[in-house]
Design an enzyme around this catalytic site. Sequence first.
Site, PDB file in Angstrom:
ATOM      1  N   TYR A   1      -0.339 -10.009   6.082  1.00  0.00           N
ATOM      2  CA  TYR A   1      -0.159 -10.006   4.625  1.00  0.00           C
ATOM      3  C   TYR A   1       0.854 -11.065   4.211  1.00  0.00           C
ATOM      4  O   TYR A   1       1.936 -11.162   4.781  1.00  0.00           O
ATOM      5  CB  TYR A   1       0.295  -8.621   4.133  1.00  0.00           C
ATOM      6  CG  TYR A   1      -0.720  -7.559   4.458  1.00  0.00           C
ATOM      7  CD1 TYR A   1      -2.053  -7.705   4.074  1.00  0.00           C
ATOM      8  CD2 TYR A   1      -0.365  -6.413   5.162  1.00  0.00           C
ATOM      9  CE1 TYR A   1      -3.002  -6.753   4.384  1.00  0.00           C
ATOM     10  CE2 TYR A   1      -1.319  -5.443   5.476  1.00  0.00           C
ATOM     11  CZ  TYR A   1      -2.632  -5.628   5.086  1.00  0.00           C
ATOM     12  OH  TYR A   1      -3.567  -4.688   5.398  1.00  0.00           O
TER      13      TYR A   1
ATOM     14  N   HIS B   1      -1.667  -7.455  -1.385  1.00  0.00           N
ATOM     15  CA  HIS B   1      -0.480  -6.635  -1.095  1.00  0.00           C
ATOM     16  C   HIS B   1       0.666  -6.918  -2.063  1.00  0.00           C
ATOM     17  O   HIS B   1       1.833  -6.920  -1.661  1.00  0.00           O
ATOM     18  CB  HIS B   1      -0.044  -6.783   0.365  1.00  0.00           C
ATOM     19  CG  HIS B   1      -0.317  -5.546   1.154  1.00  0.00           C
ATOM     20  ND1 HIS B   1       0.516  -4.457   1.139  1.00  0.00           N
ATOM     21  CD2 HIS B   1      -1.362  -5.204   1.928  1.00  0.00           C
ATOM     22  CE1 HIS B   1       0.003  -3.506   1.903  1.00  0.00           C
ATOM     23  NE2 HIS B   1      -1.154  -3.926   2.381  1.00  0.00           N
TER      24      HIS B   1
HETATM   25 CO    CO Z   1      -4.082  -2.354   0.740  1.00  0.00          CO
END
Ligand code: CO
Length: 453
Positions: free
Chosen positions: A206, A261
């Site tokens: 992420y 995110h």
């Molecule tokens: Co998620």
Amino acid sequence: MKNNEQQLSRRNVLKTIGLGSTAGALGLGLFGSSSAQAARPKTPSYLKGAAVKITRVRAILTAPYGTNLVIVKVETNQAGLYGVGCATYTQRAHTVVSAIEDYLDDFCRGKNVANIEDLWQTAYQSSYWRNGPVLNNALSGVDQALWDIKGKMADMPVYDLLGGKSRFAVDTYTHASGKTAEEVVDDVAKYKEMGYRNIRIQLGGYGSTHLTKNPAWKKGGFGSSGDKTMDPQAYKRGTIDIFKKTRERFGDEIELLHDMHERLQPMDAIDMIKRIEEYRPFFIEDPFSPENMGWFELLRKQTSVPIAMGELLNNPHEWIEPMKNRLFDFIRIHISQIGGITPAVKVARLGEVFNVRTAWHGPGDTSPVGHAANAHIDLNVWNFGVQEAQHFSDLAKEVFPGTPEVKDGYMFVNEAPGLGVDINEKLAKKYPPVEYNYNWTQVRGKDGSVIRP
Ligand code: CO
């Protein structure tokens, strides 16, 4: 038998007045309560004698694949009748165990297993201060276990209790990633070969933190050694690039997803989504955090990219505004986080009314029991969108017999009554909890200030 006598006398009366079975089929209440009672089926064997009561609620903490999983087992006064539920909040696993063993066990003992709704409502309010992730996860364990028990008593899978199937199987998406765009494209090819139609693409982890080396804050002695650094512009450029290259390679034949995110500043997030629009994503997930809800309205006015959101939301009430204002296209609820099957189904039904589809959160830190709960709701709700899937190891399937299977990208539950999944406690004991690794949530900007995960 009193029932048989009543049935016989009712038949005679019907014959006499020439209605026969037609009146019975129409359910005509012509003959008072005793004949109505006679039409009822025989009492199921489980309900003979005293009602089925909860005798104990236990938490089982296990980490067969290095992730702390919390499973609730609800035991009853009927030999061999119990249910299992997922209460996994891996980031605070021991705290959830305490909520179950120190409070919910005592609260549930002696209560009838039949009234799931009442037990959910009373347990939810029993702490007065409520609606947080720890207590919701604990409650989810009990809720899912009660649905499991109800299914076993009715001899039906949970999807059947909810109203039966709306589809033959659950279409899923899987995760492709790589450190470079070329690696991502190759990973997509691999999953496409396995039969997946929907693939989430991420450049590294992420926020693509691998793109930033030797940040100044480390040299300045700030933060902890395991903390990562994110360069928002590098992440943005890289993500647009993997969409471009994946589409170039595979054309329009697959669906592409991405999870932001909530790591970018709002205008960077909107700018990135607008640039990805031409590559037709199936959805973009979590562009903003729940603390930033107001930005969704601005985003919706500027792009037709479908938005998925909601794994951090705690309660069905939080869905009123997003539904009413059409802020999201997909409901990303984490079933244990919101308190189990009972509240999740309520939001799914609300979504049907607003034409918003489900895409339950299905990460590695949801147990196989939780994945089964996801799949049972997926099979039933009409407004299902897609399901995030995991690849379970042979060991995971051994610890959790009955774990849902994924074939050609479709998830299947076994057709056993209840959730259809169990826990092998003896084996689970061999995998004690592990220390929680904080690295995943500790991400910093170039100057060292922390970024929401
Ligand atoms: Co998620």
